[in-house]
Design a protein around this motif. Structure first.
Motif, PDB file in Angstrom:
ATOM      1  N   GLY A   1      77.116  34.805  15.598  1.00 50.02           N
ATOM      2  CA  GLY A   1      78.107  33.900  15.035  1.00 50.02           C
ATOM      3  C   GLY A   1      79.105  33.373  16.028  1.00 50.02           C
ATOM      4  N   GLY A   2      78.972  33.753  17.292  1.00 49.54           N
ATOM      5  CA  GLY A   2      79.956  33.363  18.292  1.00 49.54           C
ATOM      6  C   GLY A   2      79.397  32.418  19.333  1.00 49.54           C
ATOM      7  N   PRO A   3      80.199  32.113  20.360  1.00 48.59           N
ATOM      8  CA  PRO A   3      79.774  31.196  21.417  1.00 48.59           C
ATOM      9  C   PRO A   3      78.899  31.901  22.444  1.00 48.59           C
ATOM     10  CG  PRO A   3      81.961  32.005  21.891  1.00 48.59           C
ATOM     11  CD  PRO A   3      81.568  32.621  20.571  1.00 48.59           C
ATOM     12  N   LEU A   4      78.305  31.115  23.321  1.00 53.81           N
ATOM     13  CA  LEU A   4      77.611  31.650  24.490  1.00 53.81           C
ATOM     14  C   LEU A   4      78.651  31.936  25.562  1.00 53.81           C
ATOM     15  CD1 LEU A   4      74.834  32.151  25.973  1.00 53.81           C
ATOM     16  CD2 LEU A   4      75.105  29.809  26.855  1.00 53.81           C
ATOM     17  N   LEU A   5      78.610  33.134  26.152  1.00 58.71           N
ATOM     18  CA  LEU A   5      79.530  33.499  27.227  1.00 58.71           C
ATOM     19  C   LEU A   5      78.729  33.892  28.461  1.00 58.71           C
ATOM     20  CD1 LEU A   5      80.989  35.017  24.402  1.00 58.71           C
ATOM     21  CD2 LEU A   5      82.842  34.574  26.007  1.00 58.71           C
ATOM     22  N   SER A   6      79.226  33.472  29.609  1.00 60.06           N
ATOM     23  CA  SER A   6      78.481  33.667  30.850  1.00 60.06           C
ATOM     24  C   SER A   6      79.331  34.371  31.892  1.00 60.06           C
ATOM     25  CB  SER A   6      78.021  32.315  31.402  1.00 60.06           C
ATOM     26  OG  SER A   6      79.118  31.422  31.555  1.00 60.06           O
ATOM     27  N   ALA A   7      78.670  35.236  32.646  1.00 62.59           N
ATOM     28  CA  ALA A   7      79.248  35.796  33.863  1.00 62.59           C
ATOM     29  C   ALA A   7      78.693  34.996  35.022  1.00 62.59           C
ATOM     30  CB  ALA A   7      78.881  37.279  33.997  1.00 62.59           C
ATOM     31  N   MET A   8      79.574  34.426  35.858  1.00 61.45           N
ATOM     32  CA  MET A   8      79.145  33.490  36.889  1.00 61.45           C
ATOM     33  C   MET A   8      79.643  33.915  38.259  1.00 61.45           C
ATOM     34  SD  MET A   8      77.577  31.005  35.159  1.00 61.45           S
ATOM     35  CE  MET A   8      77.605  29.597  36.276  1.00 61.45           C
ATOM     36  N   GLY A   9      78.868  33.556  39.275  1.00 62.47           N
ATOM     37  CA  GLY A   9      79.338  33.682  40.636  1.00 62.47           C
ATOM     38  C   GLY A   9      80.241  32.515  40.993  1.00 62.47           C
ATOM     39  N   ASP A  10      81.224  32.742  41.847  1.00 66.34           N
ATOM     40  CA  ASP A  10      82.113  31.722  42.417  1.00 66.34           C
ATOM     41  C   ASP A  10      83.153  31.173  41.439  1.00 66.34           C
ATOM     42  OD1 ASP A  10      80.732  31.844  44.882  1.00 66.34           O
ATOM     43  OD2 ASP A  10      79.261  30.408  44.150  1.00 66.34           O
ATOM     44  N   VAL A  11      82.792  31.000  40.164  1.00 63.18           N
ATOM     45  CA  VAL A  11      83.721  30.389  39.203  1.00 63.18           C
ATOM     46  C   VAL A  11      84.059  31.325  38.051  1.00 63.18           C
ATOM     47  CG1 VAL A  11      83.123  28.009  39.736  1.00 63.18           C
ATOM     48  CG2 VAL A  11      81.783  29.255  38.036  1.00 63.18           C
ATOM     49  N   GLY A  12      83.599  32.552  38.075  1.00 67.70           N
ATOM     50  CA  GLY A  12      84.005  33.560  37.101  1.00 67.70           C
ATOM     51  C   GLY A  12      83.205  33.578  35.826  1.00 67.70           C
ATOM     52  N   GLY A  13      83.240  32.482  35.067  1.00 70.38           N
ATOM     53  CA  GLY A  13      82.492  32.463  33.819  1.00 70.38           C
ATOM     54  C   GLY A  13      83.082  31.512  32.811  1.00 70.38           C
ATOM     55  N   PHE A  14      82.327  31.285  31.724  1.00 75.47           N
ATOM     56  CA  PHE A  14      82.691  30.275  30.743  1.00 75.47           C
ATOM     57  C   PHE A  14      82.387  30.753  29.333  1.00 75.47           C
ATOM     58  CE2 PHE A  14      81.486  28.022  34.625  1.00 75.47           C
ATOM     59  CZ  PHE A  14      82.563  27.182  34.815  1.00 75.47           C
TER      60      PHE A  14
ATOM     61  N   ASP B   1      81.301  26.764  23.414  1.00 78.47           N
ATOM     62  CA  ASP B   1      81.207  26.491  21.987  1.00 78.47           C
ATOM     63  C   ASP B   1      80.225  25.358  21.718  1.00 78.47           C
ATOM     64  OD1 ASP B   1      83.375  28.271  20.749  1.00 78.47           O
ATOM     65  OD2 ASP B   1      84.474  27.243  22.335  1.00 78.47           O
ATOM     66  N   ASP B   2      80.016  24.502  22.712  1.00 72.17           N
ATOM     67  CA  ASP B   2      79.101  23.377  22.630  1.00 72.17           C
ATOM     68  C   ASP B   2      78.240  23.405  23.881  1.00 72.17           C
ATOM     69  OD1 ASP B   2      77.779  20.945  22.597  1.00 72.17           O
ATOM     70  OD2 ASP B   2      79.567  19.751  22.126  1.00 72.17           O
ATOM     71  N   LEU B   3      76.928  23.574  23.715  1.00 69.02           N
ATOM     72  CA  LEU B   3      76.036  23.688  24.872  1.00 69.02           C
ATOM     73  C   LEU B   3      75.948  22.386  25.656  1.00 69.02           C
ATOM     74  CD1 LEU B   3      73.055  25.700  23.327  1.00 69.02           C
ATOM     75  CD2 LEU B   3      75.139  26.571  24.416  1.00 69.02           C
ATOM     76  N   ASP B   4      76.340  21.286  25.054  1.00 70.96           N
ATOM     77  CA  ASP B   4      76.194  19.984  25.692  1.00 70.96           C
ATOM     78  C   ASP B   4      77.502  19.434  26.241  1.00 70.96           C
ATOM     79  OD1 ASP B   4      73.424  19.855  25.074  1.00 70.96           O
ATOM     80  OD2 ASP B   4      73.928  19.256  23.024  1.00 70.96           O
ATOM     81  N   ALA B   5      78.522  20.271  26.340  1.00 77.02           N
ATOM     82  CA  ALA B   5      79.815  19.824  26.861  1.00 77.02           C
ATOM     83  C   ALA B   5      80.347  20.832  27.871  1.00 77.02           C
ATOM     84  CB  ALA B   5      80.826  19.645  25.718  1.00 77.02           C
ATOM     85  N   ALA B   6      80.864  20.331  28.974  1.00 75.00           N
ATOM     86  CA  ALA B   6      81.468  21.213  29.971  1.00 75.00           C
ATOM     87  C   ALA B   6      82.701  21.880  29.372  1.00 75.00           C
ATOM     88  CB  ALA B   6      81.853  20.421  31.209  1.00 75.00           C
ATOM     89  N   PRO B   7      82.895  23.180  29.583  1.00 81.00           N
ATOM     90  CA  PRO B   7      84.049  23.872  29.004  1.00 81.00           C
ATOM     91  C   PRO B   7      85.370  23.359  29.567  1.00 81.00           C
ATOM     92  CG  PRO B   7      82.357  25.422  29.754  1.00 81.00           C
ATOM     93  CD  PRO B   7      81.999  24.091  30.306  1.00 81.00           C
ATOM     94  N   ASP B   8      86.430  23.631  28.829  1.00 84.26           N
ATOM     95  CA  ASP B   8      87.760  23.202  29.259  1.00 84.26           C
ATOM     96  C   ASP B   8      88.281  24.031  30.418  1.00 84.26           C
ATOM     97  OD1 ASP B   8      87.890  21.206  27.357  1.00 84.26           O
ATOM     98  OD2 ASP B   8      88.926  22.445  25.888  1.00 84.26           O
ATOM     99  N   THR B   9      87.885  25.298  30.470  1.00 79.85           N
ATOM    100  CA  THR B   9      88.461  26.170  31.488  1.00 79.85           C
ATOM    101  C   THR B   9      87.491  27.294  31.817  1.00 79.85           C
ATOM    102  OG1 THR B   9      90.384  27.557  32.060  1.00 79.85           O
ATOM    103  CG2 THR B   9      89.605  27.643  29.774  1.00 79.85           C
TER     104      THR B   9
END
Length: 775
Positions: A474-487, A490-498
């Motif tokens: 029921g929630g969003p996709l959350l990612s652990a990322m290199g260099d930028v931390g993670g996101f 809520d919308d797979l087709d839109a770049a996150p705000d932060t």
């Protein structure tokens, strides 16, 4: 290893021309074929796309076509190659067909585009020269702008992700005859030439420099011959260009020239010494060679350098540095370099590396006689900017910061090694800044004293290094990322705000959620402690990753390691990544941490998805089990698991207490897929899978109660991404040969809310998601 793979390895020193599966679906050398006598697994059609982030990785080169407007290519260090459509402002990935065996092809060391035939493009591919990649490099060639490729294997590796990768371009095509190409090789392998359009290559034995230099000779960090540049007005169509320059990463012997079409070569008299020649570009109208230099091969080190201009007549060098290396204000060196093809007196250069307060770009409209700077100092601490930034396409590129002069958010970029003016449009500039590539479409406003607008230009270019993915029910996709931390998506087709903030991690190593209370999220990651004393390397959220807070941390923690949330979110277990750091547990949100007993330091930790008191850990083939909320662990007697931590994934099944899966291993130890139904007391190897590298879970198929399984694996001799709806008894392949993304996904999970949807990471290709194709 299949026989085909073995023969590829045996043939490393042999140069062969191969038709890659990207074009016709054929099996190429090195691509695992179905084992003799085995039935290939069934397949089902899927559609794949990127979860939209935009950039995030390091673009090492940008090459505009001089044959067609609105056409350019970008090379990256680990994320493959892209083609740009300037009319739509979008990028198309060109190497998603790269398979598990040839993951190194996702590192692109050079790109060349024919100046007369817009369809023809070449790429020099190979990621490492230090032995990490067992394969040699290759030259890819295409007649349809990279939609399909043929490849020629080289007898040496290339280093698309090695030091010096921002130099170039080391691959170049003769503007008078695009059957003739040159490649500057790394690691002492000299200069190579093809006279048949890139199908066959031979070493130019008359070239007198191997590429070795005193600072890097005999090391894997020797970039060798780093650029080739033609003076196109010294050749006629159908005849080779006469004057050719080659840059060598040797501060004592940096530039060579041929004036007879590559027959003979000699050091260019008077060439500036003491620094590495990062890039060389020829103004063919005035027969001028421009060279940027720095005291380090880069891309992230260095602090001095100069810009030089060579006039072939009368054969003189002139230093034209915006800030000469002799100045105390020179702390950056120079790398990025471009000449305006419509006005060759206009040139631009970029700082090799300028960490603070930002990168620097300079522009000259008189051939380097005078320069203007993209920003200047004002009354401290302010800076005067010649530009404004429109970050609306990628709002996260502020990296969670506000303006605090002299630092402004977002940065234009600290390493400006790729910098190109569109040969068809003097107002358009692309450079490797911002989130990967940034640019402007009103560049000449600079000359009038007006401000111009910089905006991210990364639509379709996805190079993020994904460390982990979670999709709470029921929630969003959350990612652990290199260099930028993670996101949070809520919308797979839109770049996150932060990006994730409070705290900001350079790299998030681990992320988890509480299965029965999925708005509780925990993550652990890395940052420079000196930058943010008092911040913790673990962070918590109780609103599904929308906002974050932090608690305390044990002494001596500098890196994230792995972290797990109990099924109900009431407690957490953390194995920091610093060598020797013990596993610790916390009741509550990290207000205090207590060392766990019975478990080795740095073990991988996970939580049972049903029982809030049960945690598991993995270390070199042994599973450890805790039934008291992570306070103490006991080693399981289970045997046969991979006796390594390298590449092993331990995961617990949602909705099924005590059920575990292990994927991974290595050729020198056990390597496959295992299942436990008794909390790790015993494991059974899954016989339907040959080898496996990752496993994840998603919503069960209609009419079934066990989650859909997803694996990156080899099944009946075929590598790919597979789904099982019956707990691993049977599998269907869900990717195809056009969507292999370099093979091994570092992250893999299904969607708990959408049956059939899978999320995975390509090799340096950001986050990819797939859905069953509509019939």
């Amino acid at each position: 290893m299949s026989d085909i793979s073995a023969s590829w390895r045996r043939g490393l020193g042999r140069m062969t021309s191969i038709l890659l599966a990207a074009a016709l679906g054929a099996v190429a050398p090195g691509v695992a074929a179905t084992a003799a006598g085995a039935h290939p697994p069934a397949s089902t059609p899927y559609s794949f796309d990127n979860v939209k982030i935009g950039g995030t990785g390091f673009v090492t080169g940008i090459v505009f076509s001089q044959a067609r407007k609105d056409l350019a290519y970008a090379r990256t260090d680990v994320g493959g190659m892209y083609r740009w459509n300037g009319a739509t402002g979008t990028w198309k990935p060109l190497l998603d067909w790269v398979d598990w065996d040839h993951w190194g092809y996702m590192g692109v060391a050079g790109v060349a585009a024919s100046p007369s035939d817009a369809g023809r493009v070449w790429a020099a591919v190979g990621m490492y020269t230090n032995g990490v990649d067992p394969y040699n490099g290759a030259i890819l060639r295409s007649r349809d702008r990279g939609d399909s490729w043929q490849a020629t294997e080289l007898p040496f590796p290339l280093g698309g992700n090695m030091s010096g990768r921002g130099m170039g371009e080391r691959l170049a095509v003769d503007p008078a005859d695009d059957k003739v190409l040159y490649l500057g090789a790394p690691s002492g392998n000299g200069l190579w030439r093809s006279t048949d359009g890139g199908a066959r290559w031979s070493r130019v034995t008359s070239f007198p420099h191997t590429g070795d230099n005193p600072q890097t000779t005999g090391t894997a960090e020797d970039p060798g011959l780093v650029w080739v540049a033609f003076d196109r007005n010294t050749g006629r169509h159908g005849n080779t260009t006469k004057t050719i320059y080659v840059g060598v990463a040797d501060p004592d012997d940096p530039v060579y020239r041929s004036t007879d079409g590559g027959t003979t070569w000699s050091p260019l008299a008077g060439a500036p010494t003491g620094y590495f020649p990062h890039r060389g570009v020829v103004d063919p109208v005035n027969h001028l060679l421009y060279v940027t230099t720095a005291d380090n091969i880069g891309p992230f080190g260095g602090g001095k350098g100069d810009v030089w201009k060579y006039a072939s007549t009368p054969g003189t060098w002139t230093q034209i540095s915006p800030v000469p290396s002799s100045s105390g204000d020179n702390y950056f060196g120079y790398s990025g370099l471009t000449v305006d093809r419509n006005d060759p007196d206009t040139i631009m250069v970029g700082s090799q590396v300028s960490w603070w307060p930002d990168g620097v770009i300079w522009r000259s409209t008189d051939g380097g006689g005078t320069w203007s700077r993209i920003w200047d100092w004002d009354a401290w601490p302010n800076r005067k900017l010649r530009y404004t930034v429109d970050s609306s396409p990628n709002p996260w590129m502020t990296m969670g910061r506000q303006d605090e002069p002299p630092l402004y958010a977002p940065n234009i970029g600290q390493v400006i090694s790729a910098l190109e003016i569109d040969p068809f449009d003097s107002d358009r500039l692309l450079f490797n800044g911002g989130p990967g590539i940034a640019g402007t479409t009103n560049l000449t406003a600079w000359d009038a004293g007006d401000t111009f607008t910089i905006t991210p230009m990364v639509d379709g270019l996805e190079e993020g290094a994904v460390q982990g993915l979670i999709k709470p029910p029921g929630g969003p996709l959350l990612s652990a990322m290199g260099d930028v931390g993670g996101f949070r998506h809520d919308d797979l087709d839109a770049a996150p705000d932060t990006i994730f903030t409070n705290p900001i991690f350079h790299t998030t190593r681990s992320i988890d959620f509480a299965e029965r209370n999925p708005r509780v999220i925990v993550r652990a990651g890395d940052f420079n402690d000196a930058d943010r004393p008092g911040d913790s390397h673990a962070a918590f959220s109780t609103d599904g990753g929308a906002t974050w807070f932090q608690g305390t941390e044990p002494n001596g923690v500098n890196s994230g390691g792995s972290i797990a949330a109990s099924a109900d979110g009431s407690r957490f277990v953390w194995a920091p990544g610093d060598s020797g750091q013990p596993v610790v547990q916390s009741v509550g949100f990290g207000t205090s941490w207590t060392p766990a007993t019975g478990v080795p330091a740095n073990a991988m930790v996970i939580a049972d998805r049903v029982d809030p008191m049960r945690f598991y850990a993995y270390d070199n083939g042994t599973v450890y089990v805790s039934t008291d909320g992570g306070a103490s662990f006991t080693a399981s007697a289970a045997t046969g698991l991979p006796a390594t931590n390298w590449g092993v994934r331990l995961k617990a099944v949602p909705g099924h207490a005590g059920q575990l899966w292990v994927a991974g291993g290595a050729s020198w130890t056990s390597y496959g897929l295992w299942r436990s139904t008794d909390s790790g007391a015993t494991f059974q190897r899954v016989s339907t899978v040959d080898t496996a590298d990752n496993v994840g879970f998603g919503k069960a198929a209609p009419g079934r109660s066990y989650p859909a399984l997803y694996v990156a694996a080899q099944v009946h001799g075929q590598r790919g991404v597979f789904r099982s709806d019956d707990a691993g008894r049977s599998w269907v392949r869900i990717n195809d040969d056009r969507h292999r993304y370099g093979g091994l996904p570092e992250a893999l999970t299904g969607d708990p809310d959408v049956y059939g949807r899978v999320y995975l990471s390509g090799y340096g290709r950001g986050i990819v998601y797939g859905d069953p194709a509509r019939r």
